[in-house]
Design an enzyme around this catalytic site. Structure first.
Site, PDB file in Angstrom:
ATOM      1  CG  HIS A  86      27.654  22.814  65.043  1.00  0.00           C
ATOM      2  ND1 HIS A  86      27.255  21.482  65.642  1.00  0.00           N
ATOM      3  CD2 HIS A  86      28.677  22.510  64.111  1.00  0.00           C
ATOM      4  CE1 HIS A  86      28.326  20.749  64.906  1.00  0.00           C
ATOM      5  NE2 HIS A  86      28.717  21.243  63.962  1.00  0.00           N
ATOM      6  CG  ASP A 165      23.308  13.760  59.562  1.00  0.00           C
ATOM      7  OD1 ASP A 165      23.730  13.734  58.712  1.00  0.00           O
ATOM      8  OD2 ASP A 165      23.563  13.842  60.818  1.00  0.00           O
ATOM      9  NE  ARG A 172      28.667  12.515  54.874  1.00  0.00           N
ATOM     10  CZ  ARG A 172      28.873  13.581  55.512  1.00  0.00           C
ATOM     11  NH1 ARG A 172      27.732  13.606  56.177  1.00  0.00           N
ATOM     12  NH2 ARG A 172      29.705  14.496  55.557  1.00  0.00           N
ATOM     13  CB  SER A 187      25.757  16.101  57.931  1.00  0.00           C
ATOM     14  OG  SER A 187      25.877  15.568  59.345  1.00  0.00           O
ATOM     15  CE  LYS A 191      24.048  16.179  62.645  1.00  0.00           C
ATOM     16  NZ  LYS A 191      25.219  15.497  62.588  1.00  0.00           N
TER      17      LYS A 191
END
Ligand code: URA
Length: 428
Positions: A86, A165, A172, A187, A191
């Site tokens: 990620h 989320d 947010r 967050s 995931k």
């Protein structure tokens, strides 16, 4: 039925610097997801977290509750180990495109669930959708089949993954509470943990084009995410990498696909190749295949074979010409000298304004829009040399893109000092 806790009490506790117990945290996320806690109450809760933070126990519980709000994928029956990467997002960050087929060609399956871009950093799905015919939506079974047969898959995350989320991130986004380390960490990690990967490598970007502009903040975010991953039993490491200038020579969807294909063909910009290999080594090692060197695999063309199979399996034609922008304009060097600075944020905003990115999530993106660079910081440049080429189908966008680039380029008479290393630090 009466609720076990009172949302207003929980807001007051965090507002005043107190801490929540595990049952309170679990209830809070679940009650927000099912609508018991109203949007305005969650706005206040998120703002209280923004200012007061969460301790390790609260954050672990918050993340677990977000995972438990939806489904969890399971790849344990695949015949090979899995690893994923990620990135916290950067300008010209197309690394996923060559990385996934490379790691798959090395024997580790990569289940990459991605999103579309919002703001100045493009989304991986937007990039791949520049390939004619390519399809982002796969069922879980299609994803499993492709992981078994091809070894790599990049597809859209379904709505069943961490729905808490999804709802909270949208809130947010409109309440000024995105830039909070515990909220970002939970967050991202909820995931990735729900996605079911067997190992995770985080590329945490630092610099003007990144979420985290300062090294100390990036280090805190990376350390927080690594701890959350490990706490959930997921082997996780992080690299802190430079995002003060764009990665490679392209920013924009189709342009980045073309550059990724160059890397898979054995060419491409040195920084893109170096970061792809560094992340591949980490993923292989985290998945227990640290004995495999990805460099000869990239050179052999086997990663390119996997790329072609991945694109084809999702309906894309790997041989189809990528779309070309109808119009281009050039920003040229104003003097002889050395390119000392080319600011990542400015280039990202220019690419976005040319049509490569979206301002609202329902906006379309242009497949061919973006920016190509004629030089990198540290290069010698000549007056009049094209430094930045702007690409768009809608030429009325040029003026705003040029505005974004004011002050972004610095040419000096003397060679600039050494740049920071691309991989600044490893955490894990
Ligand atoms: N990306 C995410 O998925 N969540 C955040 O909070 C920030 C970036």
């Amino acid at each position: 039925m009466t609720a076990p806790f009172d949302a207003v009490e929980l807001i007051r506790t965090k507002r005043d610097g107190g801490r929540w117990g595990p049952a309170e945290v679990a209830w809070l996320i679940q009650a927000y997801t099912d609508g018991t806690i109203a949007e305005e109450q969650m706005s206040a809760l998120a703002m209280a977290v923004f200012f007061r933070g969460l301790d390790a126990e609260e954050l672990g519980g918050w993340t677990r509750a977000m995972i438990d709000s939806g489904e969890r994928l399971d790849f344990s029956r695949l015949s090979r180990p899995t690893a994923d990467k990620h990135s916290t997002g950067g300008v010209g960050d197309k690394i996923t495109l060559p990385l996934v087929p490379l790691v798959a060609a090395c024997g580790v399956a990569v289940p990459q669930l991605s999103g579309r871009g919002l703001g100045h950093t493009g989304g991986t799905l937007d990039k791949l959708e520049a390939i004619p015919g390519w399809r982002a939506a796969l069922s879980t079974q299609e994803m499993l089949d492709q992981l078994e047969t091809v070894g790599g898959v990049i597809c859209a995350a379904g709505s069943g993954l961490a729905p808490a989320d999804k709802k909270l991130y949208a809130l947010r986004d409109v309440t000024g509470t995105v830039e909070s380390i515990p909220l970002i960490a939970s967050s991202i990690m909820s995931k990735k943990i729900a996605e079911g990967t067997g190992a995770l490598v985080l590329d945490v970007k630092v610099g003007s084009g990144a979420f985290m502009k300062q090294l100390a903040d990036a280090r805190t975010l990376a350390t927080t995410m690594v701890a959350l991953g490990r706490g959930a039993g997921l082997p996780t490491v992080a690299l802190l990498t430079d995002m003060s200038t764009p990665l490679g020579l392209t920013a924009g969807n189709g342009l980045e696909v073309a550059e990724s294909v160059e890397v898979l063909s054995g060419g491409g910009p040195a920084d893109v190749v170096a970061l792809t290999l560094a992340l591949a080594r980490e993923m292989l090692s985290a998945a227990g295949r640290g004995d495999v060197d990805p460099e000869p695999v990239l050179a052999s063309g086997r990663a390119m074979d996997v790329w072609r199979a991945m694109v084809g399996a999702q309906g894309g034609n790997p041989d189809a010409a990528l779309p070309q922008a109808r119009e281009t304009e050039v920003v040229a060097a104003e003097a002889d000298g050395w390119l000392a600075e080319l600011d990542a944020m400015a280039v990202g905003v220019a690419a976005w304004r040319l049509g490569a990115g979206r301002a609202r999530k329902e906006d379309p993106v242009q497949a061919a829009a973006g920016v190509t660079l004629g030089a990198k910081p540290g290069d010698r440049v000549r007056k009049g040399q094209p430094l930045i080429r702007l690409h768009t189908d809608t030429p009325e966008r040029f003026a705003r893109a040029r505005e974004a680039l004011v002050g972004a380029v610095r040419v000096t008479a003397d060679p600039p000092p050494e740049r920071p290393p691309l991989v600044i630090e490893r955490i894990g």
